[in-house]
Design a protein around this motif. Structure first.
Motif, PDB file in Angstrom:
ATOM      1  N   GLU A 251      -0.575  -5.765  -3.135  1.00 31.70           N
ATOM      2  CA  GLU A 251      -0.137  -4.376  -2.951  1.00 31.70           C
ATOM      3  C   GLU A 251       1.312  -4.341  -2.491  1.00 31.70           C
ATOM      4  O   GLU A 251       1.707  -5.106  -1.615  1.00 31.70           O
ATOM      5  N   GLN A 252       2.108  -3.467  -3.107  1.00 31.93           N
ATOM      6  CA  GLN A 252       3.519  -3.326  -2.770  1.00 31.93           C
ATOM      7  C   GLN A 252       3.831  -1.856  -2.512  1.00 31.93           C
ATOM      8  O   GLN A 252       3.479  -0.990  -3.314  1.00 31.93           O
ATOM      9  N   GLU A 253       4.503  -1.590  -1.392  1.00 37.60           N
ATOM     10  CA  GLU A 253       4.861  -0.230  -1.030  1.00 37.60           C
ATOM     11  C   GLU A 253       6.378  -0.058  -1.071  1.00 37.60           C
ATOM     12  O   GLU A 253       7.115  -0.880  -0.523  1.00 37.60           O
ATOM     13  N   VAL A 290      13.348   2.059  -1.139  1.00 36.55           N
ATOM     14  CA  VAL A 290      13.422   0.922  -0.220  1.00 36.55           C
ATOM     15  C   VAL A 290      12.149   0.092  -0.344  1.00 36.55           C
ATOM     16  O   VAL A 290      11.039   0.615  -0.204  1.00 36.55           O
ATOM     17  N   GLY A 291      12.313  -1.199  -0.581  1.00 39.57           N
ATOM     18  CA  GLY A 291      11.185  -2.122  -0.611  1.00 39.57           C
ATOM     19  C   GLY A 291      11.420  -3.273   0.342  1.00 39.57           C
ATOM     20  O   GLY A 291      12.497  -3.411   0.935  1.00 39.57           O
ATOM     21  N   GLY A 292      10.424  -4.112   0.491  1.00 40.49           N
ATOM     22  CA  GLY A 292      10.512  -5.233   1.417  1.00 40.49           C
ATOM     23  C   GLY A 292      10.707  -6.557   0.714  1.00 40.49           C
ATOM     24  O   GLY A 292      10.347  -6.727  -0.452  1.00 40.49           O
ATOM     25  N   MET A 293      11.284  -7.520   1.442  1.00 37.80           N
ATOM     26  CA  MET A 293      11.510  -8.871   0.930  1.00 37.80           C
ATOM     27  C   MET A 293      10.471  -9.868   1.453  1.00 37.80           C
ATOM     28  O   MET A 293      10.700 -11.072   1.434  1.00 37.80           O
ATOM     29  N   GLU A 294       9.335  -9.343   1.915  1.00 36.42           N
ATOM     30  CA  GLU A 294       8.224 -10.160   2.393  1.00 36.42           C
ATOM     31  C   GLU A 294       8.605 -11.120   3.523  1.00 36.42           C
ATOM     32  O   GLU A 294       8.279 -12.322   3.471  1.00 36.42           O
ATOM     33  N   PRO A 295       9.318 -10.649   4.554  1.00 42.45           N
ATOM     34  CA  PRO A 295       9.528 -11.527   5.711  1.00 42.45           C
ATOM     35  C   PRO A 295       8.203 -11.835   6.380  1.00 42.45           C
ATOM     36  O   PRO A 295       7.198 -11.125   6.201  1.00 42.45           O
ATOM     37  N   GLU A 296       8.162 -12.880   7.179  1.00 42.55           N
ATOM     38  CA  GLU A 296       6.905 -13.330   7.783  1.00 42.55           C
ATOM     39  C   GLU A 296       6.261 -12.261   8.657  1.00 42.55           C
ATOM     40  O   GLU A 296       5.035 -12.213   8.793  1.00 42.55           O
ATOM     41  N   CYS A 297       7.057 -11.370   9.238  1.00 45.33           N
ATOM     42  CA  CYS A 297       6.494 -10.367  10.144  1.00 45.33           C
ATOM     43  C   CYS A 297       5.792  -9.230   9.413  1.00 45.33           C
ATOM     44  O   CYS A 297       5.035  -8.475  10.023  1.00 45.33           O
ATOM     45  N   PRO A 306      -6.663  -4.562  -8.669  1.00 41.60           N
ATOM     46  CA  PRO A 306      -5.566  -3.597  -8.561  1.00 41.60           C
ATOM     47  C   PRO A 306      -6.044  -2.180  -8.252  1.00 41.60           C
ATOM     48  O   PRO A 306      -5.310  -1.395  -7.650  1.00 41.60           O
ATOM     49  N   GLU A 307      -7.264  -1.847  -8.661  1.00 46.14           N
ATOM     50  CA  GLU A 307      -7.804  -0.511  -8.392  1.00 46.14           C
ATOM     51  C   GLU A 307      -8.012  -0.256  -6.900  1.00 46.14           C
ATOM     52  O   GLU A 307      -8.184   0.896  -6.475  1.00 46.14           O
ATOM     53  N   ASP A 308      -7.977  -1.328  -6.086  1.00 45.18           N
ATOM     54  CA  ASP A 308      -8.179  -1.175  -4.644  1.00 45.18           C
ATOM     55  C   ASP A 308      -6.904  -0.769  -3.908  1.00 45.18           C
ATOM     56  O   ASP A 308      -6.934  -0.584  -2.689  1.00 45.18           O
ATOM     57  N   ALA A 309      -5.788  -0.652  -4.614  1.00 44.68           N
ATOM     58  CA  ALA A 309      -4.523  -0.305  -3.955  1.00 44.68           C
ATOM     59  C   ALA A 309      -4.606   1.083  -3.332  1.00 44.68           C
ATOM     60  O   ALA A 309      -5.301   1.979  -3.825  1.00 44.68           O
ATOM     61  N   ARG A 310      -3.894   1.259  -2.243  1.00 48.22           N
ATOM     62  CA  ARG A 310      -3.858   2.539  -1.554  1.00 48.22           C
ATOM     63  C   ARG A 310      -3.216   3.608  -2.441  1.00 48.22           C
ATOM     64  O   ARG A 310      -2.429   3.306  -3.336  1.00 48.22           O
ATOM     65  N   ALA A 311      -3.514   4.853  -2.134  1.00 49.48           N
ATOM     66  CA  ALA A 311      -2.940   5.959  -2.895  1.00 49.48           C
ATOM     67  C   ALA A 311      -1.574   6.369  -2.352  1.00 49.48           C
ATOM     68  O   ALA A 311      -0.775   6.987  -3.069  1.00 49.48           O
ATOM     69  N   SER A 312      -1.278   6.017  -1.103  1.00 46.76           N
ATOM     70  CA  SER A 312       0.001   6.413  -0.492  1.00 46.76           C
ATOM     71  C   SER A 312       0.448   5.335   0.480  1.00 46.76           C
ATOM     72  O   SER A 312      -0.355   4.476   0.896  1.00 46.76           O
ATOM     73  N   VAL A 313       1.719   5.366   0.839  1.00 49.21           N
ATOM     74  CA  VAL A 313       2.272   4.331   1.718  1.00 49.21           C
ATOM     75  C   VAL A 313       1.669   4.453   3.118  1.00 49.21           C
ATOM     76  O   VAL A 313       1.351   5.543   3.595  1.00 49.21           O
ATOM     77  N   ARG A 314       1.523   3.308   3.776  1.00 45.58           N
ATOM     78  CA  ARG A 314       0.995   3.277   5.137  1.00 45.58           C
ATOM     79  C   ARG A 314       2.035   3.782   6.122  1.00 45.58           C
ATOM     80  O   ARG A 314       3.241   3.598   5.935  1.00 45.58           O
ATOM     81  N   SER A 339       7.202   9.329   2.457  1.00 52.78           N
ATOM     82  CA  SER A 339       7.252   9.511   1.019  1.00 52.78           C
ATOM     83  C   SER A 339       7.453   8.152   0.375  1.00 52.78           C
ATOM     84  O   SER A 339       8.172   7.302   0.902  1.00 52.78           O
ATOM     85  N   GLY A 340       6.820   7.949  -0.777  1.00 53.43           N
ATOM     86  CA  GLY A 340       6.984   6.683  -1.484  1.00 53.43           C
ATOM     87  C   GLY A 340       5.862   6.470  -2.470  1.00 53.43           C
ATOM     88  O   GLY A 340       5.046   7.361  -2.721  1.00 53.43           O
ATOM     89  N   ILE A 341       5.821   5.286  -3.050  1.00 54.31           N
ATOM     90  CA  ILE A 341       4.786   4.949  -4.014  1.00 54.31           C
ATOM     91  C   ILE A 341       4.189   3.588  -3.667  1.00 54.31           C
ATOM     92  O   ILE A 341       4.814   2.768  -2.983  1.00 54.31           O
ATOM     93  N   VAL A 342       2.967   3.383  -4.127  1.00 53.59           N
ATOM     94  CA  VAL A 342       2.293   2.102  -3.956  1.00 53.59           C
ATOM     95  C   VAL A 342       2.084   1.496  -5.337  1.00 53.59           C
ATOM     96  O   VAL A 342       1.536   2.138  -6.232  1.00 53.59           O
ATOM     97  N   GLY A 343       2.565   0.290  -5.517  1.00 56.85           N
ATOM     98  CA  GLY A 343       2.377  -0.438  -6.760  1.00 56.85           C
ATOM     99  C   GLY A 343       1.655  -1.744  -6.491  1.00 56.85           C
ATOM    100  O   GLY A 343       1.247  -2.026  -5.356  1.00 56.85           O
TER     101      GLY A 343
END
Length: 431
Positions: A251-253, A290-297, A306-314, A339-343
């Motif tokens: 999941e990517q937000e 704005v997306g993330g670069m997957e830092p350890e934190c 993929p159908e389990d992805a959230r409908a909106s950003v956390r 505001s945003g999207i989940v992919g």
């Protein structure tokens, strides 16, 4: 030469699958594409940030991105046919990479220079001059908002490097539609709202697929380009027996903020990899994505499907990413409503795609693109066409990995780098 009566079936009509369909149809194959959605590019492609960058830790990926970038720059010429819907546009906004622990600066620079990709190293003084909207303080390494380290005083100032020929595509789904239109103009047939139930194997090799509605589609080769659904397709096909590298849906937000004043395209606005604070961002109309670069934190959210992805950003993703931007860009505003999207990404352990044959003769994969696939798509179509041509004519790609000579860079790209049999070295948080 491949005979024109050979039939290829591509599973997935995203930007990758549509590019494969185009190149195989150009090579004389009778191509059918199936996709679970109602149109090309309606799956994970539609949620892509569509950034086209060339800085990578490995030379083959740098070369692929550069070769693909040249095709994005001449999109109409590459497609070779007009699309009544119009064409997606490549926006040459450049890419700025801020120094930080999440990028190996020297390796990336070495790869860029090896391929003669224009790049300029920037001192803090030059960085302030060119990008006045940025706060170039050293704010990292990345931390969560609840961690006192997030609010630490800056330790110094950052340098950076600038890649002027990078940028982004303004409409990722339209780009996939353009590819599908061009493929159809070359004879490819697209079947939407169609999913694969079974791989047909006859006499030890691929014979086609059975759809969920019971329809059998005959094919001499089948290519899995199903994006985040690739693992499911591989399991249905029974193709995973010798894979040393696995794929999983992640999941990517991506959040959206009002575009800060002074960060418009033509001003400070560009594609930025903030390797210091763990984000990437770029202008998108009147907004900043704005997306993330997957830092350890930052937790990684793997999915069973993929159908389990959230409908909106956390809420916590919104908070940490928006506050990172508020500290990085002067005058950035954070609205009260997220505001945003989940992919969903299709990721491998080492974030390197798998472009390869499989142990089932006639079954090929272009999977695990880990967020890189959009930018690479035009050249991935050519890679798969090269793989299929060679392997269907008797070449053993496992023992003697193929190369692809870049038509722009002249680089001999080692396709063994993308093998399913490679030893994976996990690289979360890297480039």
């Amino acid at each position: 030469m491949i005979r024109s009566d050979k039939r290829a079936l591509v599973v997935g009509a995203g930007v990758i699958g549509s590019a494969i369909a185009l190149e195989l149809s150009r090579a004389g194959w009778a191509v059918t594409v199936i996709d679970k959605f109602a149109s090309a590019g309606a799956g994970s492609t539609s949620a892509s940030s569509a950034i086209v960058r060339y800085h990578y830790n490995h030379l083959p990926e740098t070369a692929l991105a550069w070769e693909a970038g040249k095709r994005w720059m001449d999109w109409g010429g590459y497609l070779g046919s007009a699309d009544p819907r119009g064409l997606a546009n490549f926006i040459r906004s450049g890419a700025l990479v801020l120094d930080g622990a999440l990028m190996d600066r020297e390796v990336c620079l070495e790869n860029l220079r090896a391929l003669e990709i224009p790049v300029e190293e920037l001192t803090p003084e030059r960085l302030r001059e060119l990008f006045p909207a940025l706060d170039i303080s050293e704010l990292g390494p990345p931390a969560r908002v609840e961690d006192d380290a997030f609010w630490r005083d800056p330790a110094g100032e950052l340098g950076a490097y600038w890649v002027p020929d990078a940028g982004h595509v303004d409409d990722p789904q339209l780009a996939a539609l353009n590819l599908a239109h061009a493929a159809a103009a070359n004879g490819a047939v697209f079947r939407f709202k169609a999913t694969m139930r079974e791989l047909v194997v006859r006499d030890g090799r691929v014979g086609g697929v059975v759809l969920e509605d019971g329809t059998t589609l005959e094919a001499d080769v089948v290519i899995n380009a199903a994006g985040p659904w690739s693992q499911q397709v591989n399991r249905i096909a029974g193709a995973l027996s010798d894979f040393a590298v696995s794929t999983r849906p992640l999941e990517q937000e991506v959040i959206s903020l009002p575009l800060p004043e002074g960060f418009e395209l033509g001003a400070s606005g560009t594609c930025i990899n903030d390797a210091d604070f763990g984000t990437y961002f770029r202008p998108h109309g009147h907004t900043l994505i704005v997306g993330g670069m997957e830092p350890e934190c930052d937790p990684l959210v793997f999915l069973d499907s993929p159908e389990d992805a959230r409908a909106s950003v956390r809420a916590d993703t919104w908070e940490v990413q928006s506050l990172r931007i508020a500290r990085r860009i002067h005058g950035a505003k954070v609205p009260s409503r997220p505001s945003g999207i989940v992919g969903v990404y299709d990721v491998t352990e080492d974030w390197i795609p798998i472009y390869d044959r499989t142990a089932i003769p006639g079954f090929y994969v272009a999977i695990g693109t880990s967020g890189h696939g959009f930018k690479q798509a035009p050249i991935v179509g050519e890679i798969v066409a090269r793989l299929v041509d060679a392997c269907e004519n008797g070449h053993d790609h496992d023992r003697d990995p193929l190369t692809l000579k870049g038509s722009y860079s002249g680089a001999e790209i080692d396709l063994g780098h993308f093998s399913r049999l490679r030893t994976a070295v996990p690289q979360f948080g890297m480039s």
